[in-house]
Scaffold this motif. Structure first.
Motif, mmCIF file in Angstrom:
data_model
loop_
_atom_site.group_PDB
_atom_site.id
_atom_site.type_symbol
_atom_site.label_atom_id
_atom_site.label_comp_id
_atom_site.label_asym_id
_atom_site.label_seq_id
_atom_site.Cartn_x
_atom_site.Cartn_y
_atom_site.Cartn_z
ATOM 1 N N ARG A 134 0.803 -1.229 0.000
ATOM 2 C CA ARG A 134 0.000 0.000 0.000
ATOM 3 C C ARG A 134 0.842 1.288 0.000
ATOM 4 O O ARG A 134 0.577 2.183 -0.811
ATOM 5 C CB ARG A 134 -0.986 -0.023 1.165
ATOM 6 N N PRO A 135 1.861 1.444 0.852
ATOM 7 C CA PRO A 135 2.627 2.703 0.822
ATOM 8 C C PRO A 135 3.324 2.952 -0.521
ATOM 9 O O PRO A 135 3.289 4.071 -1.041
ATOM 10 C CB PRO A 135 3.652 2.533 1.944
ATOM 11 N N GLN A 136 3.937 1.919 -1.087
ATOM 12 C CA GLN A 136 4.612 2.081 -2.375
ATOM 13 C C GLN A 136 3.602 2.333 -3.493
ATOM 14 O O GLN A 136 3.865 3.110 -4.413
ATOM 15 C CB GLN A 136 5.452 0.837 -2.711
ATOM 16 N N ALA A 137 2.457 1.677 -3.420
ATOM 17 C CA ALA A 137 1.423 1.868 -4.437
ATOM 18 C C ALA A 137 0.906 3.303 -4.405
ATOM 19 O O ALA A 137 0.708 3.917 -5.457
ATOM 20 C CB ALA A 137 0.279 0.882 -4.232
ATOM 21 N N ALA A 138 0.706 3.833 -3.224
ATOM 22 C CA ALA A 138 0.227 5.210 -3.109
ATOM 23 C C ALA A 138 1.247 6.184 -3.692
ATOM 24 O O ALA A 138 0.886 7.097 -4.444
ATOM 25 C CB ALA A 138 -0.064 5.544 -1.650
ATOM 26 N N ALA A 139 2.516 5.967 -3.393
ATOM 27 C CA ALA A 139 3.563 6.851 -3.904
ATOM 28 C C ALA A 139 3.660 6.777 -5.430
ATOM 29 O O ALA A 139 3.960 7.776 -6.079
ATOM 30 C CB ALA A 139 4.907 6.497 -3.272
ATOM 31 N N ALA A 140 3.403 5.610 -5.989
ATOM 32 C CA ALA A 140 3.489 5.417 -7.439
ATOM 33 C C ALA A 140 2.161 5.644 -8.145
ATOM 34 O O ALA A 140 2.060 5.475 -9.356
ATOM 35 C CB ALA A 140 3.987 4.002 -7.743
ATOM 36 N N ARG A 141 1.138 6.001 -7.377
ATOM 37 C CA ARG A 141 -0.213 6.180 -7.915
ATOM 38 C C ARG A 141 -0.700 4.918 -8.622
ATOM 39 O O ARG A 141 -1.312 4.964 -9.695
ATOM 40 C CB ARG A 141 -0.275 7.376 -8.851
ATOM 41 N N ALA A 142 -0.405 3.784 -8.009
ATOM 42 C CA ALA A 142 -0.820 2.489 -8.550
ATOM 43 C C ALA A 142 -2.048 1.999 -7.795
ATOM 44 O O ALA A 142 -2.164 2.188 -6.587
ATOM 45 C CB ALA A 142 0.306 1.468 -8.404
ATOM 46 N N ALA A 143 -2.946 1.372 -8.511
ATOM 47 C CA ALA A 143 -4.131 0.774 -7.894
ATOM 48 C C ALA A 143 -3.760 -0.616 -7.379
ATOM 49 O O ALA A 143 -2.913 -1.302 -7.951
ATOM 50 C CB ALA A 143 -5.251 0.668 -8.922
ATOM 51 N N LEU A 144 -4.398 -1.024 -6.311
ATOM 52 C CA LEU A 144 -4.207 -2.366 -5.761
ATOM 53 C C LEU A 144 -5.482 -3.162 -5.973
ATOM 54 O O LEU A 144 -6.577 -2.667 -5.700
ATOM 55 C CB LEU A 144 -3.884 -2.299 -4.268
#
Length: 135
Positions: A20-30
């Motif tokens: 979740r933290p890396q996804a948020a920084a990369a604007r990636a959906a999970l």
């Protein structure tokens, strides 16, 4: 690109929580999803990055077929692991065999059978990398 999207998928909520933290920084959906039945339209992906996936699938060929289904013709599949097959086998206390899904011969056969062309294969001590192109 500006019109693209990055989507990270995993079968377990725990792995998605870790991402979740890396996804948020990369604007990636999970997305909580099984790689054997992805919730994406046919030919909707330009590229897939599968880290440590194939050895976890009960039927690697079925998984590769599903990855092919969601990838456009000419799209890419990167199979990666941060250690080579021999190091990974040793870490798990087992002997490396040539009939494993990520061995060169079996991977060549299974990618070909599922709509991919294996373009690169590198099983080094410190990483595993294979690149396939969707036919």
């Amino acid at each position: 690109g500006r019109d693209g999207a990055v989507i990270a998928a995993d079968l377990t909520p725990e792995m998605l929580a870790q991402a979740r933290p890396q996804a948020a920084a990369a604007r990636a959906a999970l997305v909580l999803a099984d790689a054997r039945k992805l919730p994406f339209a046919d030919a909707s992906a330009d590229a897939l990055f599968a880290a440590g996936l194939i050895n976890h699938l009960p039927d690697p060929e079925a998984g590769l077929g599903e990855l092919a289904r969601v990838t456009r013709t000419g799209g890419l599949l990167v199979l990666f692991h941060p250690s080579g097959r021999a190091a990974l086998a040793a870490r798990h206390g087992r002997t490396l065999t040539q009939d494993e899904p990520l061995s060169a011969g079996p991977l060549q056969r299974s990618t070909t059978a599922t709509g991919w062309r294996l373009a690169a294969y590198d099983d080094a001590v410190d990483h595993f990398f294979a690149l396939a192109v969707r036919c």
